[in-house]
Enzyme design. Structure first.
Site, PDB file in Angstrom:
ATOM      1  N   ASP A   1       0.859  -1.187   0.000  1.00  0.00           N
ATOM      2  CA  ASP A   1       0.000   0.000   0.000  1.00  0.00           C
ATOM      3  C   ASP A   1       0.894   1.235   0.000  1.00  0.00           C
ATOM      4  OD1 ASP A   1      -2.902  -0.883   2.083  1.00  0.00           O
ATOM      5  OD2 ASP A   1      -2.354  -1.360   0.025  1.00  0.00           O
ATOM      6  N   ASN A   2       0.592   2.171  -0.883  1.00  0.00           N
ATOM      7  CA  ASN A   2       1.341   3.437  -0.928  1.00  0.00           C
ATOM      8  C   ASN A   2       0.414   4.593  -0.619  1.00  0.00           C
ATOM      9  OD1 ASN A   2       3.653   2.067  -1.791  1.00  0.00           O
ATOM     10  ND2 ASN A   2       3.173   2.366  -3.965  1.00  0.00           N
TER      11      ASN A   2
ATOM     12  N   ARG B   1       2.200  14.172 -10.413  1.00  0.00           N
ATOM     13  CA  ARG B   1       3.126  13.060 -10.208  1.00  0.00           C
ATOM     14  C   ARG B   1       2.951  12.075 -11.363  1.00  0.00           C
ATOM     15  NH1 ARG B   1       4.843  12.202  -4.488  1.00  0.00           N
ATOM     16  NH2 ARG B   1       3.969  13.896  -3.203  1.00  0.00           N
TER      17      ARG B   1
ATOM     18  N   HIS C   1       4.373   7.616 -14.707  1.00  0.00           N
ATOM     19  CA  HIS C   1       5.388   6.619 -14.317  1.00  0.00           C
ATOM     20  C   HIS C   1       4.920   5.200 -14.639  1.00  0.00           C
ATOM     21  CE1 HIS C   1       6.447   9.671 -10.898  1.00  0.00           C
ATOM     22  NE2 HIS C   1       6.935  10.054 -12.068  1.00  0.00           N
TER      23      HIS C   1
ATOM     24  N   LYS D   1      -2.005  -1.261 -10.437  1.00  0.00           N
ATOM     25  CA  LYS D   1      -2.289  -0.278  -9.378  1.00  0.00           C
ATOM     26  C   LYS D   1      -3.790  -0.149  -9.200  1.00  0.00           C
ATOM     27  CE  LYS D   1       1.886   2.208 -10.626  1.00  0.00           C
ATOM     28  NZ  LYS D   1       2.440   3.300 -11.447  1.00  0.00           N
TER      29      LYS D   1
ATOM     30  N   TYR E   1      -2.890   3.999  -2.768  1.00  0.00           N
ATOM     31  CA  TYR E   1      -3.004   2.974  -3.798  1.00  0.00           C
ATOM     32  C   TYR E   1      -2.263   1.694  -3.447  1.00  0.00           C
ATOM     33  CZ  TYR E   1       1.414   5.128  -5.452  1.00  0.00           C
ATOM     34  OH  TYR E   1       2.681   5.663  -5.549  1.00  0.00           O
TER      35      TYR E   1
ATOM     36  N   LYS F   1      12.830  15.097 -11.227  1.00  0.00           N
ATOM     37  CA  LYS F   1      12.888  13.822 -11.966  1.00  0.00           C
ATOM     38  C   LYS F   1      11.825  13.787 -13.060  1.00  0.00           C
ATOM     39  CE  LYS F   1      10.809  10.159 -10.290  1.00  0.00           C
ATOM     40  NZ  LYS F   1      10.368   8.951  -9.535  1.00  0.00           N
ATOM     41  N   ASP F   2      10.632  14.208 -12.737  1.00  0.00           N
ATOM     42  CA  ASP F   2       9.529  14.119 -13.709  1.00  0.00           C
ATOM     43  C   ASP F   2       9.709  15.120 -14.851  1.00  0.00           C
ATOM     44  OD1 ASP F   2       6.794  13.144 -11.460  1.00  0.00           O
ATOM     45  OD2 ASP F   2       8.533  12.064 -12.265  1.00  0.00           O
TER      46      ASP F   2
HETATM   47  C1  T46 Z   1       6.874   4.984  -5.598  1.00  0.00           C
HETATM   48  C2  T46 Z   1       7.756   4.787  -4.403  1.00  0.00           C
HETATM   49  C3  T46 Z   1       8.640   5.771  -3.979  1.00  0.00           C
HETATM   50  N1  T46 Z   1       9.431   5.560  -2.885  1.00  0.00           N
HETATM   51  C4  T46 Z   1      10.324   6.632  -2.460  1.00  0.00           C
HETATM   52  C5  T46 Z   1      11.326   7.068  -3.515  1.00  0.00           C
HETATM   53  C6  T46 Z   1      11.502   8.550  -3.228  1.00  0.00           C
HETATM   54  O1  T46 Z   1      12.491   8.748  -2.224  1.00  0.00           O
HETATM   55  C7  T46 Z   1      10.152   8.980  -2.657  1.00  0.00           C
HETATM   56  C8  T46 Z   1       9.290   9.682  -3.665  1.00  0.00           C
HETATM   57  O2  T46 Z   1       9.252   8.862  -4.808  1.00  0.00           O
HETATM   58  P1  T46 Z   1       8.648   9.431  -6.150  1.00  0.00           P
HETATM   59  O3  T46 Z   1       9.072  10.850  -6.348  1.00  0.00           O
HETATM   60  O4  T46 Z   1       8.960   8.430  -7.257  1.00  0.00           O
HETATM   61  O5  T46 Z   1       7.080   9.411  -5.827  1.00  0.00           O
HETATM   62  P2  T46 Z   1       5.900   9.683  -6.862  1.00  0.00           P
HETATM   63  O6  T46 Z   1       6.277  10.780  -7.816  1.00  0.00           O
HETATM   64  O7  T46 Z   1       4.672   9.821  -6.060  1.00  0.00           O
HETATM   65  O8  T46 Z   1       5.832   8.329  -7.705  1.00  0.00           O
HETATM   66  C9  T46 Z   1       4.630   7.629  -7.893  1.00  0.00           C
HETATM   67  O9  T46 Z   1       3.874   8.423  -8.738  1.00  0.00           O
HETATM   68  C10 T46 Z   1       3.022   7.834  -9.670  1.00  0.00           C
HETATM   69  C11 T46 Z   1       1.690   8.505  -9.564  1.00  0.00           C
HETATM   70  C12 T46 Z   1       2.889   6.377  -9.665  1.00  0.00           C
HETATM   71  O10 T46 Z   1       1.947   5.813 -10.212  1.00  0.00           O
HETATM   72  C13 T46 Z   1       3.929   5.547  -9.039  1.00  0.00           C
HETATM   73  O11 T46 Z   1       3.325   4.727  -8.069  1.00  0.00           O
HETATM   74  C14 T46 Z   1       5.027   6.267  -8.408  1.00  0.00           C
HETATM   75  O12 T46 Z   1       6.017   6.406  -9.407  1.00  0.00           O
HETATM   76  O13 T46 Z   1       9.513   7.774  -2.221  1.00  0.00           O
HETATM   77  C15 T46 Z   1       9.397   4.377  -2.163  1.00  0.00           C
HETATM   78  O14 T46 Z   1      10.129   4.210  -1.165  1.00  0.00           O
HETATM   79  N2  T46 Z   1       8.547   3.391  -2.568  1.00  0.00           N
HETATM   80  C16 T46 Z   1       7.715   3.532  -3.658  1.00  0.00           C
HETATM   81  O15 T46 Z   1       6.937   2.592  -3.967  1.00  0.00           O
END
Ligand code: T46
Length: 178
Positions: free
Chosen positions: A47-48, A58, A61, A71, A131, A168-169
């Protein structure tokens, strides 16, 4: 739980039954044996949850190979525009997308299979996004598509100057051609 088909095969909207009364509401947001009956191939393992302010986008991805994720996404506070892009090369709807408004109010869920790029844009002042995924996070196997790829023609509703992306994005590539 109602299953609503979309224009893309295997991409579903799920609408839970909500029991309202003079205290508020109750709903079964997820039920394992219902899922096993309707989607036996899915086994969620994680679960996230993320919280974002208005204009945060966001995505888009996806993870690749054995780390590709199904998801099941929903919003527990606020409202987002959620987008799933079909990246399955053999799919007749390859590169097409479906958008859905997910909110704490409508309690709508989006079931996004492996092979899709996913992202959302926060429309409310803040939003909490929750999610389930069926494969672990694997940054080495993560990729994506730039949010405003003209080939995808996604209507994100907000103007570019109102949208906020992670560094990153901002660097994500355009959609790979077939
Ligand atoms: C996705 C994820 C991230 N992280 C850590 C990695 C980074 O230090 C921090 C933020 O990660 P990120 O910037 O990739 O988070 P989002 O931009 O919300 O990414 C998500 O955004 C879109 C909407 C998606 O569908 C994906 O589930 C996922 O890519 O959380 C974790 O430790 N575990 C995880 O499962």
């Amino acid at each position: 739980m109602n299953i609503i088909e979309t224009k893309i095969k295997d991409l579903f909207i799920l609408q839970p039954k909500v029991f309202g009364d003079n205290r508020g509401y109750f709903m079964e947001a997820y039920k394992q044996n219902w899922f096993k009956e309707h989607f036996p191939h899915i086994n969620f393992i994680q679960d996230n949850e993320s919280q974002s302010t208005k204009g945060v986008l966001r995505g888009l991805h996806y993870q690749v190979g054995e780390f590709a994720q199904t998801k099941l996404v929903r919003v527990i506070q606020g409202e987002v525009l959620d987008v799933a892009v079909d990246c399955r090369k053999e799919s007749p709807t390859y590169r097409q997308h479906v958008s859905a408004i997910l909110s704490a109010e409508n309690k709508t869920q989006f079931l996004i299979p492996k092979g899709f790029a996913h992202g959302f844009l926060v429309l409310s002042d803040t939003a909490i996004f929750s999610y389930k995924v069926d494969a672990p996070y694997s940054p080495e196997n993560e990729s994506g598509i730039i949010w405003n790829d003209p080939n995808l023609n996604i209507d994100w509703k907000l103007k570019e100057e109102e949208i906020f992306l992670s560094e990153k994005d901002k660097e994500l590539p355009y959609f790979i051609k077939k």
